[in-house]
Design an enzyme around this catalytic site. Structure first.
Site, mmCIF file in Angstrom:
data_model
loop_
_atom_site.group_PDB
_atom_site.id
_atom_site.type_symbol
_atom_site.label_atom_id
_atom_site.label_comp_id
_atom_site.label_asym_id
_atom_site.label_seq_id
_atom_site.Cartn_x
_atom_site.Cartn_y
_atom_site.Cartn_z
ATOM 1 N N LYS A 80 -22.108 -32.277 -27.959
ATOM 2 C CA LYS A 80 -22.294 -33.662 -27.531
ATOM 3 C C LYS A 80 -21.015 -34.488 -27.586
ATOM 4 C CE LYS A 80 -26.608 -33.233 -26.470
ATOM 5 N NZ LYS A 80 -27.119 -33.451 -25.111
HETATM 6 N N1 PMP Z 1 -29.144 -28.196 -29.073
HETATM 7 C C1 PMP Z 1 -29.070 -29.318 -29.781
HETATM 8 C C2 PMP Z 1 -28.989 -29.241 -31.268
HETATM 9 C C3 PMP Z 1 -29.075 -30.559 -29.133
HETATM 10 O O1 PMP Z 1 -28.998 -31.700 -29.847
HETATM 11 C C4 PMP Z 1 -29.183 -30.582 -27.728
HETATM 12 C C5 PMP Z 1 -29.221 -31.905 -27.006
HETATM 13 N N2 PMP Z 1 -30.447 -32.591 -27.015
HETATM 14 C C6 PMP Z 1 -29.284 -29.381 -27.020
HETATM 15 C C7 PMP Z 1 -29.248 -28.208 -27.743
HETATM 16 C C8 PMP Z 1 -29.471 -29.312 -25.537
HETATM 17 O O2 PMP Z 1 -28.342 -29.717 -24.802
HETATM 18 P P1 PMP Z 1 -28.545 -30.559 -23.499
HETATM 19 O O3 PMP Z 1 -29.060 -31.899 -23.892
HETATM 20 O O4 PMP Z 1 -27.192 -30.647 -22.871
HETATM 21 O O5 PMP Z 1 -29.522 -29.862 -22.620
#
Ligand code: PMP
Length: 344
Positions: A48
């Site tokens: 992130k």
């Molecule tokens: N794993 C974790 C721990 C996350 O916080 C997130 C984001 N919500 C994701 C995977 C998935 O990534 P994305 O939001 O880019 O699909």
């Protein structure tokens, strides 16, 4: 690109360029080479960081954000941490509406990073005024000069990965990647990364990972929102009870669903077998590999890249707590496949 033996201007210089690490044991019973893109090497310990920095810098370029302004977001923790980190360096206030499903560690961490945190109930619908979406929307209306990142509905979330994660993996595998396996929450990671990779080689197979209790897989197959798919589950950051526009369903070939229980055991197994201490969704992504491998998906010479989104330290009170695992009934499972994987 800067190297780690250089001196950096600030922590944000270290966002991205995460390592691709070969997995030598955990999937060795399957054909093919398995590599993890380990996003915990970002300074905020998750993927992130990429979207927080990218989206904030785009807003600055457009003149929407100037120092002293407020940045608002809904987050299961990781995006919040990254926004808080970027806000400290760049001089913004950070306000976060967080799901009550998030671990206490995560919430404390956000506060430590200077964020103002609103904890909102997890199991209410997205249009309920108590939901973290509605709380964030209201705060955005109330706080003058605020910017709402809105990661689930922000195209820039996809762009951030299109411009960084995708090209990095293409370069690291010297164009030899055959499969990409990634969890889908907002969908930004899988969509941006896959969009870039498929532009280089349309034959790369892209597999998304979804949770039981989420609508994403069914929507991909039918293009219909099926409310009956929704029920509570424990993994944070994976799957959704709505259809995020930050997911480009056209660049994903298929979705695989994984259980809370098997993902938890597989996360523990990653640590025990590879020495990589990663989060719950890394366990989920690896669990998808196990299921795909058992289904005969991989062949000799395949190069499979799995995205491990964050670090294990964020789950000490959950997946890595024996007490929590026992409370969930995960140590006296009736699920044979999960029970077998306990033998690590
Ligand atoms: N794993 C974790 C721990 C996350 O916080 C997130 C984001 N919500 C994701 C995977 C998935 O990534 P994305 O939001 O880019 O699909």
């Amino acid at each position: 690109m800067k190297h780690r033996n250089q001196v950096f201007d600030n922590v944000l210089d270290l966002v991205g360029n995460t390592p691709l690490i070969k997995l030598n044991k955990i999937a060795s019973k399957f054909k093919g080479n398995f590599y993890a893109k380990v996003e915990s090497f970002n300074p905020g310990h998750s993927s992130k960081d990429r979207i927080a920095l990218y989206i904030i810098e785009q807003a600055e370029k457009k003149g929407i954000l100037t120092p002293g302004d407020t940045i608002i977001e809904t987050t299961s923790g990781n995006t919040g941490f990254s926004i808080a980190m970027v806000s400290i360096i760049k001089g913004y206030d950070c306000v976060l509406a967080v799901s009550s499903k998030s671990s206490a560690d995560k919430i404390d961490m956000l506060k430590t990073m200077g964020a103002k945190v609103y904890v909102c109930p997890a199991h209410v619908s997205a249009d309920d005024p108590r939901s973290y979406y509605q709380v964030a929307k209201r705060l955005h209306e109330e706080i003058k000069g605020s910017v709402y990142i809105n990661q689930y509905f922000n195209e820039l979330n996809i762009d951030a990965h299109y411009k960084s994660t995708g090209p990095e993996i293409w370069k690291q595998t010297e164009g030899k990647i055959t499969h990409l396996v990634a969890c889908s929450g907002t969908g930004g990671t899988i969509s941006g990364t896959a969009r870039y990779l498929k532009e280089q080689n349309p034959k790369i197979k892209v597999i998304g990972v979804d949770a039981f209790g989420s609508v994403i897989k069914k929507y991909h197959e039918t293009r219909e929102f099926d409310e009956k798919e929704i029920y509570p589950y424990r993994i944070e950051g994976l799957g959704k009870n709505l259809i995020p526009s930050a997911t480009d369903f056209d660049v994903v070939d298929e979705f695989v669903k994984v259980t809370d229980e098997e993902s938890a055991h597989t996360a523990r197994l990653i640590a025990k077998s590879e020495g990589l201490f990663v989060g719950y969704t890394s366990g989920a992504a690896m669990q998808a590999i196990m299921q795909l491998g058992e289904g005969g998906e991989f062949k000799e010479g395949d190069n499979i890249v799995i995205i491990f989104p964050d670090h294990g330290s964020r789950y000490m009170s959950k997946v890595y707590s024996d007490k929590w695992m026992t409370e969930q009934g995960f140590f006296d499972s009736k699920n044979e496949a999960a029970a077998q994987r306990i033998q690590y």
